[in-house]
Scaffold this active site. Structure first.
Site, short mmCIF file in Angstrom:
data_model
loop_
_atom_site.label_atom_id
_atom_site.label_comp_id
_atom_site.label_asym_id
_atom_site.label_seq_id
_atom_site.Cartn_x
_atom_site.Cartn_y
_atom_site.Cartn_z
N CYS A 106 -13.42 0.84 8.51
CA CYS A 106 -12.50 0.14 7.61
C CYS A 106 -12.56 0.73 6.21
O CYS A 106 -13.64 1.04 5.70
CB CYS A 106 -12.85 -1.34 7.54
SG CYS A 106 -12.77 -2.17 9.12
N CYS B 208 0.82 -1.22 0.00
CA CYS B 208 0.00 0.00 0.00
C CYS B 208 0.85 1.26 0.00
O CYS B 208 0.32 2.38 -0.06
CB CYS B 208 -0.93 0.00 1.20
SG CYS B 208 -1.99 -1.44 1.26
N HIS C 251 -9.22 3.65 -0.97
CA HIS C 251 -7.85 3.12 -0.86
C HIS C 251 -7.50 2.24 -2.06
O HIS C 251 -7.33 1.03 -1.92
CB HIS C 251 -7.73 2.34 0.45
CG HIS C 251 -6.34 1.90 0.79
ND1 HIS C 251 -5.21 2.54 0.33
CD2 HIS C 251 -5.90 0.86 1.55
CE1 HIS C 251 -4.14 1.92 0.79
NE2 HIS C 251 -4.53 0.90 1.52
#
Lengths: 382, 133
Positions: free
Chosen positions: A209, A86, A326
């Site tokens: 989340c 990431c 994300h």
């Protein structure tokens, strides 16, 4: 040594775009960044391209950046693919900064793109789980939500935090994300909404989340300032320490020290921060890790709401990963693009009070007892 | 290194643990013991992570551990049906790792004493976990 400026930024919105290819998503961000930099594709000397999971999720391996950039007419220059879970975006930006500062290249394109939504959440979660040592973490039910949950529980015990702190930071970042036109989730929520969402990994609930996202972000790192005059004054990176020998200094503390040292500044010189809140309560971890509050003071930091968009040290005015989304290869670049917009006074409805310096921390993967890699960048407006 | 005593079963993590009978002291985690400093490193590695000595031997370890922290996952992953518990554990030799936790989800807490166990997993494989007691 040359200075390194961010000359222009661009995005493809974050969310779910099943009708688009990864190449199309990347191209939109690249063209936006080139337009913002007043450059055509031939104005680029080199490119660093970040992506983590195209190989697993779309089958495209090896030459991802070349495929993206050929579609916008960029060829003949070095295109270097960067993969660091990431934190690939932050790693790519670190390399671009070094490349420009060294004088080797004058204008470097940095682009991160990811297409994680395949209609099968399980595939995406399985892909994410490979960003660890799979010999160790394969076959044990490892999922990043559980790893992050354990980190959050340790912080809650050390700082005597309750669930209300986790809910507060989640609400705060969704309030910010609601004002960000590229964010995946643009709906404010209440603490009750967060509390009522289903449990994912105790104590983390669904709305804490980050989701599965498609999207891209790009910027041009240049030896010359653009109309914005935003300079990269600090760039630091670190991998997970071998704690048995190297002690308790975490990946984040190592990376941020390098960035602070590189920039010649400290936390008190920073006016806005973007951190890697893959689950929203991880933001609370970084209040300490980046030196913005001392151990034992996180609860007070939260109670005083110091990191609100209107507070003295705004964290994640973009909405953070939790709200903005994300698409992992894009995240580190999106954080820095957000700082550029904030420092330039061009962040629209989520604009914070004028400030001169911002810091972004991008984290990726897991090795041993820590995130596998962190990249930290500090930007300064002239 | 002790020679294998029996044919190795199919394991979920062949580089992380030894099943019963594979080596002396098994079942347990696969670790490297440093003959110079006496400390342990998880897995079979060529260099001691504490002192850089290359005089290391492969051993079974981690038969006893302490729970550092845990979470109960409510979403299935990696063949594990939810809910299930995953723990950050520290073995008596100082090895720190994530591991599945067997047994009741109730009462798990930092400081719980744990023991290494092998458990059947999908497809007839043998996995490892830690259980209280």
């Amino acid at each position: 040594m040359s200075d390194a400026y961010v000359a222009g930024v661009g995005f493809h919105p974050f969310g779910r775009f099943p009708e688009k290819t990864l190449k199309e998503i990347a191209a939109q961000a690249v063209l936006a960044a080139l337009d913002d930099s007043a450059l055509d594709p031939d104005g680029i000397d080199a490119a660093f391209c970040a992506n983590a999971y195209a190989g697993l999720l779309t089958g495209q391996e090896s030459v991802r950046g070349e495929t993206w950039l050929r579609s916008v007419g960029i060829g003949g220059v070095p295109i270097i693919n960067v993969e660091n879970a990431c934190a690939g975006g932050g790693a790519a930006l670190h390399l671009a900064t070094i490349a420009v500062r060294s004088g080797t290249y004058r204008r470097v394109l940095v682009v991160g793109a990811e297409k994680m939504f395949t209609g099968d959440t399980g595939r995406a979660i399985a892909a994410l789980a490979t960003s660890s040592d799979i010999e160790v973490t394969g076959g044990i039910g490892m999922q990043f939500a559980a790893v992050d949950a354990i980190r959050v529980k340790q912080l809650m015990a050390e700082e005597k935090l309750g669930d209300d702190a986790l809910e507060w930071v989640t609400v705060k970042n969704h309030d910010n994300g609601a004002l960000n036109p590229i964010a995946q989730f643009r709906k404010p929520m209440t603490a009750q909404d967060v509390r009522n969402s289903r449990m994912i990994a105790e104590p983390l609930r669904l709305y804490m989340c980050s989701a599965i996202s498609d999207g891209a972000a790009a910027c041009v790192v240049s030896a010359e300032p653009s109309r914005r005059r935003v300079r990269i004054i600090g760039s630091g990176a670190a991998c997970a320490p071998v704690r048995a020998r190297q002690g308790e200094v975490s990946t984040a503390r190592r990376a941020v020290k390098k960035a602070y040292d590189d920039a010649g500044v400290g936390p008190s010189d920073i006016g806005v921060v973007e951190v890697h809140d893959a689950v929203s309560p991880l933001e609370l971890v970084y209040y300490r890790e980046l030196g913005f509050c001392a151990p034992g003071e996180v609860g007070r930091f939260v109670a005083e709401e110091r990191t609100l968009r209107t507070g003295p040290i705004p964290f994640n005015p973009s909405g953070g990963i939790n709200s903005r989304g994300h698409p992992v290869g894009a995240t580190g670049i999106a954080q820095v693009c957000e700082l550029v917009l904030q420092l330039s006074g061009e962040a629209g409805a989520r604009q914070i009070a004028p400030t001169r310096r911002g810091l972004a921390l991008n984290a990726g993967g897991w090795i041993g007892e820590d995130p596998a890699f962190n990249a930290v960048h500090i930007l300064e407006a002239a | 290194m002790t020679a294998p005593m029996t044919e190795a079963p199919v394991k979920t993590n062949p580089h992380v643990f030894f099943a019963a009978g594979e080596v002396d002291g098994a079942p347990g985690l696969s670790a490297s013991h440093c003959r110079i400093c006496g400390k342990f490193t998880l897995g079979r590695v060529p260099v001691c992570s504490h002192c850089f000595s290359r005089d290391v031997e492969s051993v079974a370890a981690g038969r006893r551990a302490t729970l550092v922290e845990h979470s109960v996952a409510h979403h299935p992953a990696g063949g594990f049906a939810a809910p299930y518990a995953i723990g950050l554990i520290r073995t008596e030799e100082g090895l720190t790792l994530f591991a599945p936790l067997e047994g009741s989800l109730e009462g798990l807490a930092p400081g719980n004493r744990l023991r290494f166990v092998t458990v059947p997993r999908d497809g007839g494989a043998t996995g490892f976990a830690y259980a209280r007691g």
